[in-house]
Design a protein around this motif. Structure first.
Motif, mmCIF file in Angstrom:
data_model
loop_
_atom_site.group_PDB
_atom_site.id
_atom_site.type_symbol
_atom_site.label_atom_id
_atom_site.label_comp_id
_atom_site.label_asym_id
_atom_site.label_seq_id
_atom_site.Cartn_x
_atom_site.Cartn_y
_atom_site.Cartn_z
ATOM 1 N N ARG A 130 0.827 -1.214 0.000
ATOM 2 C CA ARG A 130 0.000 0.000 0.000
ATOM 3 C C ARG A 130 0.861 1.263 0.000
ATOM 4 O O ARG A 130 0.530 2.255 -0.648
ATOM 5 C CB ARG A 130 -0.933 -0.023 1.212
ATOM 6 C CG ARG A 130 -1.961 1.097 1.199
ATOM 7 C CD ARG A 130 -2.912 1.023 2.379
ATOM 8 N NE ARG A 130 -2.264 1.451 3.609
ATOM 9 C CZ ARG A 130 -1.963 0.672 4.649
ATOM 10 N NH1 ARG A 130 -2.291 -0.606 4.622
ATOM 11 N NH2 ARG A 130 -1.383 1.159 5.710
ATOM 12 N N LEU A 131 2.004 1.208 0.696
ATOM 13 C CA LEU A 131 2.898 2.369 0.794
ATOM 14 C C LEU A 131 3.912 2.436 -0.351
ATOM 15 O O LEU A 131 4.688 3.381 -0.428
ATOM 16 C CB LEU A 131 3.638 2.343 2.139
ATOM 17 C CG LEU A 131 2.772 2.468 3.394
ATOM 18 C CD1 LEU A 131 3.603 2.204 4.647
ATOM 19 C CD2 LEU A 131 2.113 3.843 3.444
ATOM 20 N N GLY A 132 3.917 1.436 -1.217
ATOM 21 C CA GLY A 132 4.849 1.409 -2.333
ATOM 22 C C GLY A 132 6.297 1.236 -1.907
ATOM 23 O O GLY A 132 7.215 1.758 -2.532
ATOM 24 N N VAL A 133 6.522 0.469 -0.847
ATOM 25 C CA VAL A 133 7.859 0.311 -0.260
ATOM 26 C C VAL A 133 8.544 -0.942 -0.799
ATOM 27 O O VAL A 133 7.971 -2.034 -0.786
ATOM 28 C CB VAL A 133 7.763 0.243 1.283
ATOM 29 C CG1 VAL A 133 9.081 -0.193 1.901
ATOM 30 C CG2 VAL A 133 7.326 1.589 1.832
ATOM 31 N N GLY A 134 9.792 -0.762 -1.242
ATOM 32 C CA GLY A 134 10.613 -1.880 -1.679
ATOM 33 C C GLY A 134 11.951 -1.951 -0.969
ATOM 34 O O GLY A 134 12.662 -2.934 -1.066
ATOM 35 N N LYS A 135 12.297 -0.871 -0.252
ATOM 36 C CA LYS A 135 13.573 -0.815 0.467
ATOM 37 C C LYS A 135 13.308 -0.477 1.930
ATOM 38 O O LYS A 135 12.534 0.431 2.229
ATOM 39 C CB LYS A 135 14.482 0.243 -0.147
ATOM 40 C CG LYS A 135 15.825 0.376 0.535
ATOM 41 C CD LYS A 135 16.679 1.430 -0.155
ATOM 42 C CE LYS A 135 18.030 1.592 0.510
ATOM 43 N NZ LYS A 135 18.836 2.623 -0.195
ATOM 44 N N LEU A 136 13.976 -1.228 2.822
ATOM 45 C CA LEU A 136 13.769 -1.056 4.255
ATOM 46 C C LEU A 136 15.073 -0.684 4.945
ATOM 47 O O LEU A 136 16.107 -1.308 4.690
ATOM 48 C CB LEU A 136 13.259 -2.357 4.873
ATOM 49 C CG LEU A 136 12.136 -3.097 4.162
ATOM 50 C CD1 LEU A 136 11.854 -4.412 4.871
ATOM 51 C CD2 LEU A 136 10.904 -2.225 4.087
ATOM 52 N N PHE A 137 15.006 0.287 5.836
ATOM 53 C CA PHE A 137 16.053 0.518 6.826
ATOM 54 C C PHE A 137 15.497 -0.054 8.122
ATOM 55 O O PHE A 137 14.402 0.325 8.557
ATOM 56 C CB PHE A 137 16.376 2.008 6.987
ATOM 57 C CG PHE A 137 17.146 2.580 5.836
ATOM 58 C CD1 PHE A 137 18.435 2.157 5.575
ATOM 59 C CD2 PHE A 137 16.586 3.543 5.015
ATOM 60 C CE1 PHE A 137 19.162 2.691 4.508
ATOM 61 C CE2 PHE A 137 17.292 4.076 3.960
ATOM 62 C CZ PHE A 137 18.583 3.656 3.706
ATOM 63 N N VAL A 138 16.234 -0.955 8.743
ATOM 64 C CA VAL A 138 15.733 -1.699 9.896
ATOM 65 C C VAL A 138 16.515 -1.328 11.147
ATOM 66 O O VAL A 138 17.750 -1.315 11.147
ATOM 67 C CB VAL A 138 15.821 -3.219 9.634
ATOM 68 C CG1 VAL A 138 15.377 -4.011 10.856
ATOM 69 C CG2 VAL A 138 14.974 -3.589 8.414
ATOM 70 N N ALA A 139 15.780 -1.061 12.228
ATOM 71 C CA ALA A 139 16.352 -0.745 13.538
ATOM 72 C C ALA A 139 15.505 -1.436 14.595
ATOM 73 O O ALA A 139 14.369 -1.824 14.333
ATOM 74 C CB ALA A 139 16.340 0.770 13.759
ATOM 75 N N GLY A 140 16.056 -1.594 15.812
ATOM 76 C CA GLY A 140 15.217 -2.117 16.890
ATOM 77 C C GLY A 140 15.881 -3.138 17.776
ATOM 78 O O GLY A 140 17.089 -3.144 17.967
ATOM 79 N N ALA A 141 15.050 -4.042 18.301
ATOM 80 C CA ALA A 141 15.500 -5.048 19.261
ATOM 81 C C ALA A 141 14.703 -6.334 19.012
ATOM 82 O O ALA A 141 13.614 -6.289 18.445
ATOM 83 C CB ALA A 141 15.269 -4.549 20.685
ATOM 84 N N GLU A 142 15.178 -7.414 19.394
ATOM 85 C CA GLU A 142 16.523 -7.717 19.811
ATOM 86 C C GLU A 142 17.323 -8.152 18.592
ATOM 87 O O GLU A 142 16.828 -8.891 17.761
ATOM 88 C CB GLU A 142 16.534 -8.811 20.861
ATOM 89 C CG GLU A 142 15.921 -8.369 22.171
ATOM 90 C CD GLU A 142 15.887 -9.487 23.215
ATOM 91 O OE1 GLU A 142 16.406 -10.589 23.000
ATOM 92 O OE2 GLU A 142 15.312 -9.213 24.283
ATOM 93 N N THR A 143 18.571 -7.721 18.551
ATOM 94 C CA THR A 143 19.458 -7.965 17.419
ATOM 95 C C THR A 143 19.430 -9.407 16.955
ATOM 96 O O THR A 143 19.256 -9.681 15.767
ATOM 97 C CB THR A 143 20.902 -7.581 17.811
ATOM 98 O OG1 THR A 143 20.938 -6.201 18.147
ATOM 99 C CG2 THR A 143 21.884 -7.888 16.707
ATOM 100 N N ASP A 144 19.640 -10.330 17.879
ATOM 101 C CA ASP A 144 19.815 -11.739 17.547
ATOM 102 C C ASP A 144 18.510 -12.517 17.507
ATOM 103 O O ASP A 144 18.528 -13.737 17.330
ATOM 104 C CB ASP A 144 20.790 -12.405 18.520
ATOM 105 C CG ASP A 144 20.561 -12.023 19.970
ATOM 106 O OD1 ASP A 144 19.854 -11.025 20.244
ATOM 107 O OD2 ASP A 144 21.094 -12.704 20.855
#
Length: 183
Positions: free
Chosen positions: A100-114
């Motif tokens: 819906r947002l026309g998104v194909g590329k993501l920048f990812v941040a957050g928790a938990e890394t592993d």
């Protein structure tokens, strides 16, 4: 480069920065500050910010532990995707949100890394998204008593592991928050 046809937009994906998840997280305040700055930059660039919130027996919906950390505040028009599995795509409408947002590329941040961060990165890449990990905007807890490297080791290893990740027609990678460009 994404294989998602006609999806030219880039989104910031903020994974599980909830009170119960980050209460004892490594570099908690620094990571929350970095993510908050990324959120503000994404909003100024009119890039979608998509929040992911985990729910389970330890993070009961509506509880304080389940709430997104007070230092962060989703805007009323920003999507919050509720999940029950580590990969934020599994059992959710995340793919429909990105469509819906026309998104194909993501920048990812957050928790938990592993856990959820790494699982969601893989989930994105196999579904055709370019999935870039923001190397200084993710965290985990100390699990050294379980035989796991210390949190900085987990973060370093994940950044190294994801730095050259790719698949046909799409790519992963790691970028520092100062270098993220939402344009």
């Amino acid at each position: 480069m994404t294989t998602q046809i006609d999806r030219l937009n880039t989104a910031l994906v903020v994974i599980d920065l909830q009170n119960g998840v980050v209460a004892h997280a490594y570099r908690r305040d620094q990571v929350l500050g970095t993510v908050n700055a990324l959120v503000q930059r994404a909003r100024r660039a009119r890039a979608p910010v998509v929040w992911i919130r985990h729910g389970d027996e330890d993070l009961k919906a509506g509880s304080r532990a389940w709430e997104i950390a007070a230092e962060l505040a989703p805007a009323p028009d920003e999507v919050i995707v509720e999940k029950r599995y580590r990969d934020a795509f599994e059992g959710t409408d995340l793919e429909q949100v990105f469509s819906r947002l026309g998104v194909g590329k993501l920048f990812v941040a957050g928790a938990e890394t592993d856990m959820c961060v790494r699982s969601t990165l893989h989930g994105a890449l196999v579904r055709g998204y370019d999935a870039i990990l923001v190397g200084d905007a993710h965290t985990t807890i100390d699990r050294t008593q379980e035989g796991v490297p210390d949190p900085q080791g987990v973060i370093n290893h994940t950044n190294l592991y994801w730095s050259n990740q790719r698949a046909p027609g799409r790519s992963g990678g790691v970028i520092q928050s100062a270098d993220v460009d939402f344009e």
